[in-house]
Scaffold this motif. Structure first.
Motif, PDB file in Angstrom:
ATOM      1  N   ASN A 139      37.853 -40.594  24.779  1.00 45.96           N
ATOM      2  CA  ASN A 139      39.002 -39.836  24.298  1.00 45.96           C
ATOM      3  C   ASN A 139      40.054 -40.803  23.770  1.00 45.96           C
ATOM      4  O   ASN A 139      40.098 -41.968  24.138  1.00 45.96           O
ATOM      5  N   ASN A 140      40.864 -40.296  22.867  1.00 46.54           N
ATOM      6  CA  ASN A 140      41.984 -41.050  22.329  1.00 46.54           C
ATOM      7  C   ASN A 140      43.215 -40.556  23.075  1.00 46.54           C
ATOM      8  O   ASN A 140      43.639 -39.418  22.884  1.00 46.54           O
ATOM      9  N   PRO A 141      43.786 -41.386  23.932  1.00 46.32           N
ATOM     10  CA  PRO A 141      44.909 -40.924  24.755  1.00 46.32           C
ATOM     11  C   PRO A 141      46.132 -40.486  23.950  1.00 46.32           C
ATOM     12  O   PRO A 141      46.959 -39.746  24.462  1.00 46.32           O
ATOM     13  N   LYS A 142      46.220 -40.894  22.689  1.00 46.48           N
ATOM     14  CA  LYS A 142      47.344 -40.451  21.856  1.00 46.48           C
ATOM     15  C   LYS A 142      47.134 -39.027  21.345  1.00 46.48           C
ATOM     16  O   LYS A 142      48.088 -38.376  20.938  1.00 46.48           O
ATOM     17  N   LEU A 143      45.883 -38.567  21.365  1.00 50.67           N
ATOM     18  CA  LEU A 143      45.571 -37.241  20.834  1.00 50.67           C
ATOM     19  C   LEU A 143      45.064 -36.250  21.868  1.00 50.67           C
ATOM     20  O   LEU A 143      45.244 -35.047  21.710  1.00 50.67           O
ATOM     21  N   HIS A 144      44.391 -36.749  22.911  1.00 53.98           N
ATOM     22  CA  HIS A 144      43.704 -35.875  23.863  1.00 53.98           C
ATOM     23  C   HIS A 144      44.327 -35.970  25.253  1.00 53.98           C
ATOM     24  O   HIS A 144      44.831 -37.017  25.644  1.00 53.98           O
ATOM     25  N   THR A 145      44.224 -34.874  25.996  1.00 52.30           N
ATOM     26  CA  THR A 145      44.651 -34.903  27.392  1.00 52.30           C
ATOM     27  C   THR A 145      43.702 -35.828  28.156  1.00 52.30           C
ATOM     28  O   THR A 145      42.564 -36.039  27.731  1.00 52.30           O
ATOM     29  N   PRO A 146      44.129 -36.389  29.284  1.00 50.62           N
ATOM     30  CA  PRO A 146      43.299 -37.359  30.011  1.00 50.62           C
ATOM     31  C   PRO A 146      41.915 -36.846  30.405  1.00 50.62           C
ATOM     32  O   PRO A 146      40.953 -37.612  30.428  1.00 50.62           O
ATOM     33  N   GLU A 147      41.792 -35.557  30.703  1.00 49.12           N
ATOM     34  CA  GLU A 147      40.487 -35.034  31.132  1.00 49.12           C
ATOM     35  C   GLU A 147      39.563 -34.678  29.964  1.00 49.12           C
ATOM     36  O   GLU A 147      38.370 -34.475  30.159  1.00 49.12           O
ATOM     37  N   ARG A 148      40.069 -34.627  28.755  1.00 49.16           N
ATOM     38  CA  ARG A 148      39.261 -34.260  27.579  1.00 49.16           C
ATOM     39  C   ARG A 148      38.252 -35.358  27.271  1.00 49.16           C
ATOM     40  O   ARG A 148      38.558 -36.542  27.340  1.00 49.16           O
ATOM     41  N   ARG A 149      37.028 -34.972  26.950  1.00 48.65           N
ATOM     42  CA  ARG A 149      35.992 -35.935  26.571  1.00 48.65           C
ATOM     43  C   ARG A 149      35.343 -35.530  25.266  1.00 48.65           C
ATOM     44  O   ARG A 149      34.801 -34.436  25.133  1.00 48.65           O
ATOM     45  N   LYS A 150      35.429 -36.394  24.296  1.00 46.96           N
ATOM     46  CA  LYS A 150      34.684 -36.276  23.049  1.00 46.96           C
ATOM     47  C   LYS A 150      33.394 -37.060  23.278  1.00 46.96           C
ATOM     48  O   LYS A 150      33.322 -37.888  24.191  1.00 46.96           O
ATOM     49  N   THR A 151      32.380 -36.834  22.465  1.00 47.85           N
ATOM     50  CA  THR A 151      31.125 -37.558  22.662  1.00 47.85           C
ATOM     51  C   THR A 151      30.559 -38.075  21.360  1.00 47.85           C
ATOM     52  O   THR A 151      30.696 -37.443  20.304  1.00 47.85           O
ATOM     53  N   TRP A 152      29.954 -39.230  21.458  1.00 49.63           N
ATOM     54  CA  TRP A 152      29.097 -39.784  20.425  1.00 49.63           C
ATOM     55  C   TRP A 152      27.739 -39.958  21.071  1.00 49.63           C
ATOM     56  O   TRP A 152      27.633 -40.260  22.269  1.00 49.63           O
ATOM     57  N   LEU A 153      26.696 -39.791  20.281  1.00 57.11           N
ATOM     58  CA  LEU A 153      25.334 -40.018  20.752  1.00 57.11           C
ATOM     59  C   LEU A 153      24.850 -41.346  20.209  1.00 57.11           C
ATOM     60  O   LEU A 153      25.243 -41.758  19.117  1.00 57.11           O
ATOM     61  N   ALA A 154      24.005 -42.027  20.961  1.00 61.40           N
ATOM     62  CA  ALA A 154      23.518 -43.337  20.536  1.00 61.40           C
ATOM     63  C   ALA A 154      22.040 -43.508  20.861  1.00 61.40           C
ATOM     64  O   ALA A 154      21.568 -43.045  21.906  1.00 61.40           O
ATOM     65  N   CYS A 155      21.341 -44.193  19.957  1.00 64.85           N
ATOM     66  CA  CYS A 155      19.969 -44.615  20.234  1.00 64.85           C
ATOM     67  C   CYS A 155      20.059 -45.936  20.997  1.00 64.85           C
ATOM     68  O   CYS A 155      21.150 -46.483  21.189  1.00 64.85           O
ATOM     69  N   GLU A 156      18.926 -46.449  21.438  1.00 60.73           N
ATOM     70  CA  GLU A 156      18.925 -47.724  22.170  1.00 60.73           C
ATOM     71  C   GLU A 156      19.552 -48.841  21.332  1.00 60.73           C
ATOM     72  O   GLU A 156      20.328 -49.650  21.830  1.00 60.73           O
ATOM     73  N   GLU A 157      19.209 -48.886  20.043  1.00 58.74           N
ATOM     74  CA  GLU A 157      19.666 -49.971  19.167  1.00 58.74           C
ATOM     75  C   GLU A 157      21.185 -49.977  18.973  1.00 58.74           C
ATOM     76  O   GLU A 157      21.800 -51.036  18.872  1.00 58.74           O
ATOM     77  N   HIS A 158      21.821 -48.818  18.922  1.00 66.28           N
ATOM     78  CA  HIS A 158      23.240 -48.748  18.600  1.00 66.28           C
ATOM     79  C   HIS A 158      24.166 -48.507  19.792  1.00 66.28           C
ATOM     80  O   HIS A 158      25.392 -48.462  19.630  1.00 66.28           O
ATOM     81  N   ARG A 159      23.630 -48.364  20.989  1.00 63.24           N
ATOM     82  CA  ARG A 159      24.472 -48.086  22.162  1.00 63.24           C
ATOM     83  C   ARG A 159      25.550 -49.155  22.349  1.00 63.24           C
ATOM     84  O   ARG A 159      26.730 -48.848  22.516  1.00 63.24           O
ATOM     85  N   GLU A 160      25.163 -50.407  22.321  1.00 64.77           N
ATOM     86  CA  GLU A 160      26.122 -51.484  22.563  1.00 64.77           C
ATOM     87  C   GLU A 160      27.181 -51.553  21.461  1.00 64.77           C
ATOM     88  O   GLU A 160      28.382 -51.706  21.752  1.00 64.77           O
ATOM     89  N   HIS A 161      26.780 -51.418  20.225  1.00 66.98           N
ATOM     90  CA  HIS A 161      27.728 -51.480  19.102  1.00 66.98           C
ATOM     91  C   HIS A 161      28.756 -50.343  19.186  1.00 66.98           C
ATOM     92  O   HIS A 161      29.968 -50.583  19.065  1.00 66.98           O
ATOM     93  N   LEU A 162      28.277 -49.114  19.386  1.00 70.02           N
ATOM     94  CA  LEU A 162      29.198 -47.982  19.472  1.00 70.02           C
ATOM     95  C   LEU A 162      30.087 -48.080  20.714  1.00 70.02           C
ATOM     96  O   LEU A 162      31.283 -47.763  20.657  1.00 70.02           O
ATOM     97  N   SER A 163      29.535 -48.553  21.821  1.00 69.59           N
ATOM     98  CA  SER A 163      30.325 -48.740  23.043  1.00 69.59           C
ATOM     99  C   SER A 163      31.427 -49.770  22.814  1.00 69.59           C
ATOM    100  O   SER A 163      32.574 -49.572  23.241  1.00 69.59           O
ATOM    101  N   SER A 164      31.100 -50.849  22.144  1.00 70.29           N
ATOM    102  CA  SER A 164      32.094 -51.893  21.856  1.00 70.29           C
ATOM    103  C   SER A 164      33.196 -51.367  20.952  1.00 70.29           C
ATOM    104  O   SER A 164      34.384 -51.646  21.168  1.00 70.29           O
TER     105      SER A 164
END
Length: 83
Positions: free
Chosen positions: A32-57
């Motif tokens: 979540n982006n704390p400037k836009l979302h309440t603390p409990e709100r969760r947005k999601t991105w999906l990742a394959c094995e290859e891109h998990r680390e890049h998207l997480s970073s």
């Protein structure tokens, strides 16, 4: 030749959120982006094995990343109103 059932199954499979990637998603990156979302709100991105680390970073350096779990874990947790 694909049957209509096979084509529908392929279309419904979750895919990686990385730009241009069409691989099956294995991971859910909850953020979540704390400037836009309440603390409990969760947005999601999906990742394959290859891109998990890049998207997480990408999310991590911005302070947005809250959790990384497997897609199976996320789906088994059931619906959450904060999502």
């Amino acid at each position: 030749m694909n049957s209509p059932d096979t084509a529908a199954d392929d279309a419904a499979a979750p895919i990686c959120s990385a730009k241009g990637c069409r691989a099956d998603a294995v991971w859910v990156l909850a953020w979540n982006n704390p400037k836009l979302h309440t603390p409990e709100r969760r947005k999601t991105w999906l990742a394959c094995e290859e891109h998990r680390e890049h998207l997480s970073s990408f999310l991590g350096v911005r302070g947005f990343l809250k959790d990384v779990v497997t897609l199976a874990e996320w789906e088994s947790a059931g619906p959450d109103p904060a999502r």
